[in-house]
Structures are given as C-alpha cells and as structure tokens.
Design a protein around this motif. Structure first.
Motif, PDB file in Angstrom:
ATOM      1  N   ILE A 193       0.795  -1.146   0.014  1.00  0.00           N
ATOM      2  CA  ILE A 193       0.017   0.081   0.143  1.00  0.00           C
ATOM      3  C   ILE A 193       1.097   1.145  -0.008  1.00  0.00           C
ATOM      4  N   LEU A 194       2.075   1.351   0.734  1.00  0.00           N
ATOM      5  CA  LEU A 194       3.026   2.427   0.758  1.00  0.00           C
ATOM      6  C   LEU A 194       3.558   2.487  -0.618  1.00  0.00           C
ATOM      7  N   VAL A 195       3.877   1.653  -1.160  1.00  0.00           N
ATOM      8  CA  VAL A 195       4.713   1.556  -2.508  1.00  0.00           C
ATOM      9  C   VAL A 195       3.585   2.165  -3.544  1.00  0.00           C
ATOM     10  N   PHE A 196       2.225   1.448  -3.635  1.00  0.00           N
ATOM     11  CA  PHE A 196       1.295   2.035  -4.656  1.00  0.00           C
ATOM     12  C   PHE A 196       0.511   2.941  -4.312  1.00  0.00           C
ATOM     13  N   GLY A 197       0.094   3.266  -3.112  1.00  0.00           N
ATOM     14  CA  GLY A 197      -0.855   4.261  -2.612  1.00  0.00           C
ATOM     15  C   GLY A 197      -2.188   3.640  -2.742  1.00  0.00           C
ATOM     16  N   SER A 198      -2.415   2.871  -3.645  1.00  0.00           N
ATOM     17  CA  SER A 198      -3.829   2.220  -3.974  1.00  0.00           C
ATOM     18  C   SER A 198      -4.073   0.928  -3.165  1.00  0.00           C
ATOM     19  N   VAL A 199      -5.187   0.621  -2.554  1.00  0.00           N
ATOM     20  CA  VAL A 199      -5.218  -0.506  -1.934  1.00  0.00           C
ATOM     21  C   VAL A 199      -5.397  -1.497  -3.022  1.00  0.00           C
ATOM     22  N   VAL A 200      -6.290  -1.370  -4.002  1.00  0.00           N
ATOM     23  CA  VAL A 200      -6.470  -2.262  -5.065  1.00  0.00           C
ATOM     24  C   VAL A 200      -5.323  -2.660  -5.628  1.00  0.00           C
ATOM     25  N   ALA A 201      -4.317  -1.879  -5.976  1.00  0.00           N
ATOM     26  CA  ALA A 201      -3.013  -2.317  -6.686  1.00  0.00           C
ATOM     27  C   ALA A 201      -2.300  -2.987  -5.670  1.00  0.00           C
ATOM     28  N   ALA A 202      -2.375  -2.729  -4.433  1.00  0.00           N
ATOM     29  CA  ALA A 202      -1.608  -3.614  -3.624  1.00  0.00           C
ATOM     30  C   ALA A 202      -2.055  -4.997  -3.279  1.00  0.00           C
ATOM     31  N   VAL A 203      -3.272  -5.015  -3.606  1.00  0.00           N
ATOM     32  CA  VAL A 203      -3.654  -6.383  -3.286  1.00  0.00           C
ATOM     33  C   VAL A 203      -3.364  -7.532  -4.449  1.00  0.00           C
ATOM     34  N   LEU A 204      -3.197  -6.875  -5.540  1.00  0.00           N
ATOM     35  CA  LEU A 204      -2.916  -7.742  -6.625  1.00  0.00           C
ATOM     36  C   LEU A 204      -1.828  -8.689  -6.552  1.00  0.00           C
ATOM     37  N   LEU A 206      -0.414  -9.902  -3.853  1.00  0.00           N
ATOM     38  CA  LEU A 206      -0.819 -10.733  -2.926  1.00  0.00           C
ATOM     39  C   LEU A 206      -1.497 -11.892  -3.550  1.00  0.00           C
ATOM     40  N   LEU A 207      -2.622 -11.566  -4.436  1.00  0.00           N
ATOM     41  CA  LEU A 207      -3.248 -12.499  -5.127  1.00  0.00           C
ATOM     42  C   LEU A 207      -2.548 -13.398  -5.770  1.00  0.00           C
ATOM     43  N   ILE A 208      -1.220 -12.812  -6.606  1.00  0.00           N
ATOM     44  CA  ILE A 208      -0.485 -13.800  -7.549  1.00  0.00           C
ATOM     45  C   ILE A 208       0.163 -14.567  -6.555  1.00  0.00           C
ATOM     46  N   GLY A 209       0.874 -13.734  -5.495  1.00  0.00           N
ATOM     47  CA  GLY A 209       1.754 -14.486  -4.523  1.00  0.00           C
ATOM     48  C   GLY A 209       0.959 -15.947  -3.902  1.00  0.00           C
ATOM     49  N   ALA A 245       6.725 -13.719  -6.781  1.00  0.00           N
ATOM     50  CA  ALA A 245       5.260 -13.293  -7.319  1.00  0.00           C
ATOM     51  C   ALA A 245       5.237 -11.772  -7.145  1.00  0.00           C
ATOM     52  N   ILE A 246       5.642 -11.542  -5.957  1.00  0.00           N
ATOM     53  CA  ILE A 246       5.275  -9.875  -5.657  1.00  0.00           C
ATOM     54  C   ILE A 246       6.364  -9.029  -6.317  1.00  0.00           C
ATOM     55  N   ASP A 247       7.474  -9.564  -6.602  1.00  0.00           N
ATOM     56  CA  ASP A 247       8.486  -8.918  -7.390  1.00  0.00           C
ATOM     57  C   ASP A 247       8.182  -8.914  -8.889  1.00  0.00           C
ATOM     58  N   TYR A 248       7.719 -10.035  -9.278  1.00  0.00           N
ATOM     59  CA  TYR A 248       7.423 -10.009 -10.599  1.00  0.00           C
ATOM     60  C   TYR A 248       6.236  -9.088 -10.971  1.00  0.00           C
ATOM     61  N   VAL A 321       8.491 -20.823 -12.192  1.00  0.00           N
ATOM     62  CA  VAL A 321       7.652 -20.903 -13.268  1.00  0.00           C
ATOM     63  C   VAL A 321       6.280 -20.461 -13.180  1.00  0.00           C
ATOM     64  N   LEU A 322       5.856 -20.978 -11.794  1.00  0.00           N
ATOM     65  CA  LEU A 322       4.491 -20.650 -11.398  1.00  0.00           C
ATOM     66  C   LEU A 322       4.415 -19.054 -11.139  1.00  0.00           C
ATOM     67  N   ALA A 323       5.368 -18.491 -10.398  1.00  0.00           N
ATOM     68  CA  ALA A 323       5.232 -17.224 -10.009  1.00  0.00           C
ATOM     69  C   ALA A 323       5.196 -16.460 -11.433  1.00  0.00           C
ATOM     70  N   ALA A 324       6.076 -16.924 -12.314  1.00  0.00           N
ATOM     71  CA  ALA A 324       6.292 -15.979 -13.558  1.00  0.00           C
ATOM     72  C   ALA A 324       5.059 -16.033 -14.084  1.00  0.00           C
ATOM     73  N   ALA A 325       4.438 -17.254 -14.325  1.00  0.00           N
ATOM     74  CA  ALA A 325       3.053 -17.548 -15.196  1.00  0.00           C
ATOM     75  C   ALA A 325       2.052 -16.638 -14.342  1.00  0.00           C
ATOM     76  N   GLY A 326       1.801 -16.552 -13.084  1.00  0.00           N
ATOM     77  CA  GLY A 326       0.805 -15.632 -12.433  1.00  0.00           C
ATOM     78  C   GLY A 326       0.905 -14.397 -12.725  1.00  0.00           C
ATOM     79  N   ALA A 327       2.352 -13.679 -12.875  1.00  0.00           N
ATOM     80  CA  ALA A 327       2.547 -12.315 -13.250  1.00  0.00           C
ATOM     81  C   ALA A 327       2.285 -12.175 -14.753  1.00  0.00           C
ATOM     82  N   LEU A 328       2.561 -13.192 -15.614  1.00  0.00           N
ATOM     83  CA  LEU A 328       2.577 -12.836 -17.052  1.00  0.00           C
ATOM     84  C   LEU A 328       1.288 -13.310 -17.829  1.00  0.00           C
ATOM     85  N   LEU A 329       0.472 -14.153 -16.878  1.00  0.00           N
ATOM     86  CA  LEU A 329      -0.624 -14.732 -17.549  1.00  0.00           C
ATOM     87  C   LEU A 329      -2.143 -14.202 -16.655  1.00  0.00           C
TER      88      LEU A 329
END
Length: 773
Positions: A193-204, A206-209, A245-248, A321-329
């Motif tokens: 949340i501190l990085v993005f400001g937006s709560v919506v953006a911050a949740v994404l 975590l979902l991929i993770g 997943a969070i990094d990507y 592979v799964l973390a990258a797939a989550g971020a890219l797909l």
C-alpha cells in the motif's frame, strides 16, 4: 507469440483466464493441501556413497548398525532397583517385537553394559534400530514413541536418535511455516500500500503470490510420487513463491500504471489493452527472462547427489515458473478487468497533494549536472531524486566509493575463510525442544564412542589375515582402539582376545571391524581418519568404509565434486541473459564478479553469527555447534545468485535504453538508476521481509537461509546496485558496451532489451520522470 500479442489475447479473454486461474487454485488447494505429511525429513547424505553401502551391509549381512531411536529411561530409583528394572525389562522386550524394529539393545537385557548407563547412574538406555530408509524409520518413530510411553509402566521416557530428530524437525518446519505466513502477509500488504498508494493495486501482487503458493504445493505433491522431497523445500519454496510473485507483479503493475498515465488515464477498453500490450512488451520481457535465469540457477542444484538439494531444484524451478506464469498470464487479465480502477482507494492521495503544495516546482529548468564521459563538460538530465543524486556523487569519485564498499564487503566476508562443515543433527532445533535436550544428555552423560567409530566391512577375507589388518588400523593417528572378530587392538598390538560377543563381527567369509576414533565425526581429525582408513591396505577383495564421519566425508566430496558444474550452469545462464539484454560481454562478467563479492560478504556474516555464535540475540539464540550444515552455502549461493539477476536485468535494461538514446554512458547510469532505484528498493525490501519472516523459524537451517538470503538481497539492492554498479560503469566508460563483431551482429537479431521492444514515450524522450497515479 510475441509478448505484446499475448497481452492483447489475455485482455480480450480476461474472464476466461481468471475463471481458469480460480479453478486451478481450487484444485491445487484440494489435491496439494496435504503435501506436508508426505515430505522427507532427511536427504542430507549421498544414498549411493560408500558410507551408505556400509550401512546397508551392516544391516543386511551382520544384523547390526547404528540405533536410530534411543530411549532414555528414568525411574524413581537407580536403573538396577527392582522398581525400575522390572518395568524397564518388560518395556525393552515389548519394543524388541514392535512393528518396524529391526534390532533392540538395552541395559537390562544385554548384560548391564556401562555404555548403556549414564555416568551419574540415574538413567539407562533402550536403543532401537528401526528398519528402512530415513522416511520409513521417521514414520515408524512417530508411531512408536506414543506406544512406548503407554507401555512405560510409570517410567519417565525421553527420546533421541536420528528417527526422532527427523520427526521433530518435520513437525517444527510445518509449524514454523504457518507462523511465517501469518507474519509475512500483513506486513507485505502494508508495504505494498505504501508503494502503490492504491489498496486495489496492493492487493494484486498478494493474489498472485497466493496463487503461486497453492499451485506450488500441488507440484510438490506430485513430485512426492516420483522422488523424495525435503520438508524444508515447502518452507523455502513457499517463501520464494510469495517473494518472486510479488517482485514480478511489482514490475508488471508499475509499468502498467505508467503506460496508463502516458495515455491520460483513460479507462476505455482500447486504451487499457494498449497499455497491457506495451507493458508485456517491456516489463513482461524483463520478468520472463529474469525468471528463466532464476530457474536455471535453481536447476543447478539438481547436479548434486543429495536428495535434499535435488528437491529444492525440482520445487524451486516449479515455483519460479508458477510465479512468473501468474505475473505474465493472470495479472494482465486482472489489469484488463480493472483498467483505471487499479488506482482506486488511494489512501496516500491526500498526503501527496499536501507535499506538492508544500514544495511547488521552481520556474524554469531544473536539470541536474553530471560529469560527462570525457570528464569535461557536464551533461544535464531532467531526472532528479535520491538515486540519481547518489549515482552522481559516486561517479564523481568512483575509486574511493568503489574501494570503500569493497572493503566493507571484504570485512563482512572475512569470517567465511574459516567456515567449517558438519551434518544436520538435533541442534538444528531450539534448546527447548525435547529431542534436543535428550540428545544433549546423551552427549554429556553417556559413552558415545560409537558416534566416533569408523565402520569397515571387508569381503572374502581369511581369518588369519584379520589380526595384521586390525593392527595396522589401530596404529593410525586419532584411533583409540579397533574391535573385530579376532579381539581388541590398541596402538598396533592386540590387547584383548575375542569374546563370545565378538562373533558378530564375522559373517561367512566377510568381516566387520569397528575403528573407534578419538575425535567427533565433524572434526578435521575424524575426516582425515576416514581417508587414512580407506588408504590402508586391506586383505579383503572388497573393502568399504562407513560411519558418521564417513557420511560427512562422502557428502562433502559429493558437494565439492559437483560444485564446478553447478557454478558453470549459473555463470553461463548469467552471461547469456545479460548479453542478450545489453549486447555487452563486459557487463555480464562485471555482474558475476560483483555478485560473488556480495555473496561472500553474506556467507561471512552467516559464519560470524551461526557458526561462531555472535549476535545470537538478534536471530533468536540458535544453538551454536562450531560448524554449518554443508548444504546451506550451496543452496544459498544458487538462490541468491538467481534473485540478484532480477534487479541486474531490470537496472541494466533501463541504463542501456538511455545509453542508446544519448550515447552518454555516465548520464545513462544516473538516469537508469533513478528510474529503477525506487522500484528495485521496494522489490528488494518486500522479498527481504518475506524471507526474514520465514527466517523466524525455530529450525536453525531455515533461520539461516531466510536471514542470509534477506541480507544478500538487501546488500545487492543497495551497496551493489547503488554504489558498485555506477562506480564500475563510470570507470569503464564506453567499454561497458563492448562486444566482438560477431556477437554484436548476433545481438542485433536476438537482443532482448526493453528499449528495442517499444518506442519511447514523449515524457521519456524529454528526460522527464514518468508520472505515476
């Protein structure tokens, strides 16, 4: 299919992609949720080594071997008192016939030997050799210990031995995993949340993770059906899955918001799809090839013959592979669904507006000067900020800054040169663990000469040849005595004739000798004794040497012999990827040198804390043994080297982007560092916090891995990226981008830099920082 085209397809079929992702997560949770119960607690030794063959020979041919479940028995009186001896004898006889017990020896049924009674005379032992491999006897111990307690007849029992240690380690790692996830998730959410400001953006992210974690558990579940998977792999791959997943996701999401901002934050479908396409074309490539490098670094662990490291290779490659797939797909489909709503619930909007009102922009140009490549006229760039200012300061005095950081890293790394290696034992657990306390009592209060013994099995040997062989072995340095079928030998001569009990040292034409050493199995003297015994001429046709010291000797040799191959895989992956991104053969070599330097500092810090016992209060007071498990530095090297490539690729691709536009190496370094510094710092901080959370484990190995990897990531993202990279690139100047003619030709056709994948925006051409909503 080009990544930009893939982005368009994902945006068009966003609902279908998300439905498939939800179904995959649900299925993974159902079928992979019980994987923890199927993981192995062992795998730290080479199953095909000479020492492993000795263990099999002792069990199969001599019905002997080390006890792997030891019961410390204490009653209200002395072990010989009738009130203790009666129930203890009944307990021992019950245990002898229990399912899974191959052999039993006890103080009460074996003639009251002094070795099975404590020095203070308050406790005595029942030792059990459970049949099967590590997983089999660990499961047997989990079943037997409550049954033994039920049959104790009022006696107080404590349990030790390898089977009980592995069982408790398995339970502890599962318990620690739940705690670390509970710590990491909320802290990570706040930082996002501190990085993005937006709560919506911050949740994404975590979902991929979360998606990468549950699917990783399914992959580990499938792997358990074809190979042994270490229980430690679950903790570390879960940490990596969440962190990567969070990094990507951070890279993808940040670029998407930039692309939307360039297009006026319009939320129509065409604009959102164009932003996703451009994001995949740029940041998507960085994520894809960074993931390839991390996966190759993890795959290097598969060359080692230890199941413990192999399981990290299988699980590590899968989770990357799964973390990258989550971020890219999956993430592009989520972004297509949200569009500009990704910036909703901006909890920091009011704070940013107050800052802008407090610091209005000055009239006119606000360029920042940096020394040009020729050292003469300064170049001017519009990028300002902490990271740009740091790069400017470093590049004005590259030698003092560079040498200063190298000295710091060298001092941190100096303890690495006296690193000592050992095998995993009960001291991986905290001092409060019951099995650790029982094991410590064994070391302190009982004769444990068997742990110091080197076991020798020689085939087809004549009885008459054994005395001479035993005398030669007893004359070796650091040997207390040799026991065999022809008697007991000390310092080159026989000191006692054989007894009836010594008949166990003979099986047909084969003989077994026990060489009792004077030093602990982890000591250099014990390791040298193994080499000396193996080098002593045997009268048998086939002689093999085992025991605890030999297990360590063989495991060390197995690691050292395969280390060059693993290092070559990691180095080649780094060289190839960075060449594809930069077109240079100099920058990849520079990256390898700097990574090794920073990793040496990390290893030195780990030796200082976990081997030498300093700063224990900061890491939860793990038990200090004077050595490190030999697999940890290898594991840490491969993982940390792979993680560092995320930031290396991202930084150098942006620097090259600027260099191609301006032709000014120094200005490009300053601009590239400014545009990536905040994002790299945020990504490094997030993954470091995830790793530190997993480093709260009560298992010393996991604690060291989590804290060590976190330290490696932070050193890499700050001292290396912030100081050493600009210092080295300033000193090398235009030589940074050199490559032989044939390789330049190759890069023009297959290069992967972001600058070659998408045109620059107007803001970037003008040198302005990209606005972020």
């Amino acid at each position: 299919m080009a990544l930009s085209r893939l982005g368009e397809v994902l945006a068009r079929h966003r609902v279908t992609v998300l439905v498939v992702a939800v179904l995959a997560a649900a299925l993974a949770g159902v079928f992979g949720g019980g994987v923890a119960d199927k993981l192995s607690g062992g795998g730290f030794t080479d199953a095909h080594s000479e020492s492993a063959r000795v263990s099999s020979a002792l069990a199969d041919d001599f019905q002997a071997g080390d006890a792997n479940l030891i019961v410390l028995v204490r009653g209200d009186g002395k072990p010989d008192d009738p009130t203790v001896a009666g129930p203890a004898t009944r307990l021992a006889r019950w245990a002898q016939h229990a399912d899974g017990v191959a052999a039993m020896q006890s103080y009460w049924t074996s003639g009251h030997p002094a070795s099975l009674r404590s020095k203070d005379g308050t406790r005595a032992l029942i030792t059990l050799r459970l049949s099967g491999d590590e997983d089999t006897y660990m499961n047997a111990a989990q079943r037997l210990t409550p049954q033994l307690t039920e049959h104790a007849g009022g006696l107080h029992l404590e349990f030790a031995g390898a089977a009980q240690v592995y069982s408790e380690l398995n339970k502890q790692t599962q318990h620690d995993l739940k705690i670390s996830e509970a710590i990491a998730t909320p802290i990570t959410a706040v930082l996002l949340i501190l990085v993005f400001g937006s709560v919506v953006a911050a949740v994404l992210p975590l979902l991929i993770g979360g998606l990468s974690i549950v699917t990783t558990m399914l992959v580990l579940e499938l792997l358990t059906h074809v190979t042994s998977v270490s229980t430690y792999a679950l903790n570390l791959t879960t940490a990596l899955g969440l962190g990567l997943a969070i990094d990507y996701s951070l890279f993808i999401l940040t670029r998407f918001r930039e692309e939307l901002a360039q297009r006026g934050n319009r939320g129509d479908r065409a604009t959102v799809r164009a932003a996703i396409s451009a994001t995949m074309h740029t940041a998507g490539r960085t994520v894809l090839f960074s993931a390839v490098t991390v996966a190759l670094a993890m795959a290097a662990l598969a060359v080692f013959p230890l199941d413990f490291l192999k399981s990290f290779a299988y699980g590590g490659v899968s989770v990357v592979v799964l973390a990258a797939a989550g971020a890219l797909l999956v993430l592009p489909a989520l972004l297509a669904l949200l569009g500009t709503r990704v910036n909703r619930l901006d909890v920091l909007a009011r704070w940013r507006r107050s800052r802008r009102r407090a610091s209005p922009p000055a009239d006119g140009a606000t360029g920042t000067e940096t020394a040009g490549d020729d050292g003469a006229k300064p170049a001017v760039t519009g990028d300002t900020g902490f990271w740009h200012a740091l790069a400017v300061r470093v590049m004005r005095r590259p030698v003092p800054f560079g040498l200063g950081v190298i000295v710091i890293l060298a001092v941190l790394g100096s303890p690495f040169w006296h690193i000592s290696f050992g095998l995993v034992d009960d001291r991986q657990l905290p001092a409060s663990a019951a099995v650790q306390q029982a094991s410590q009592q064994l070391r302190d209060d009982f004769d444990r000469s068997g742990d110091r013994s080197v076991q020798v099995v020689t085939r087809d040997v004549a009885e008459s040849a054994l005395p001479g062989y035993a005398r030669r072995l007893s004359a070796l340095d650091h040997v207390a005595r040799v026991d065999t079928a022809t008697g007991r030998y000390v310092h080159g001569r026989r000191v006692a004739p054989p007894t009836a009990a010594d008949a166990r040292y003979r099986s047909g034409s084969d003989a077994w000798l026990t060489v009792v050493g004077t030093r602990s199995p982890q000591s250099d003297a014990a390791q040298q004794l193994v080499a000396d015994v193996r080098g002593t001429h045997s009268p048998g046709h086939d002689t093999i040497v085992g025991g605890k010291a030999a297990y360590q000797y063989d495991s060390t040799h197995a690691l050292m012999s395969r280390l060059p191959a693993a290092g070559a895989i990691v180095a080649i992956a780094t060289l190839v990827l960075l060449f594809l991104f930069t077109g240079s053969v100099v920058l990849p070599v520079k990256a390898i040198v700097l990574n090794i330097l920073s990793l040496t500092a990390t290893f030195g810090a780990m030796v200082f804390v976990f081997q030498d016992g300093h700063l224990g209060a900061l890491v939860g007071h793990p038990i200090t043994t004077g050595y490190l498990d030999m697999t940890v530095p290898v594991l840490m090297f491969c993982i940390a080297f792979g993680l560092s490539m995320d930031y290396e690729v991202f930084l150098l691709s942006r620097i090259r982007e600027q260099y191609l536009r301006t032709g000014d190496n120094t200005a490009a370094v300053g601009t590239g560092l400014q545009r990536t510094g905040r994002l790299i710092t945020a990504a490094a901080l997030l993954i470091a916090l995830v790793l530190v959370a997993f480093g709260t484990s009560q298992v010393a190995m996991l604690k060291m891995l989590g804290i060590g990897l976190a330290l490696a990531v932070l050193v890499d993202a700050t001292l290396v990226r912030g100081v050493l990279v600009p210092a080295f690139m300033r000193l090398l100047g235009a030589a940074n981008w050199w490559a032989p003619g044939p390789l330049r030709w190759l890069h023009e056709r297959v290069g992967l830099a972001e600058s070659e994948a998408a045109p620059a925006s107007a803001a970037e051409r003008d040198g302005e920082p990209l606005p972020v909503p």
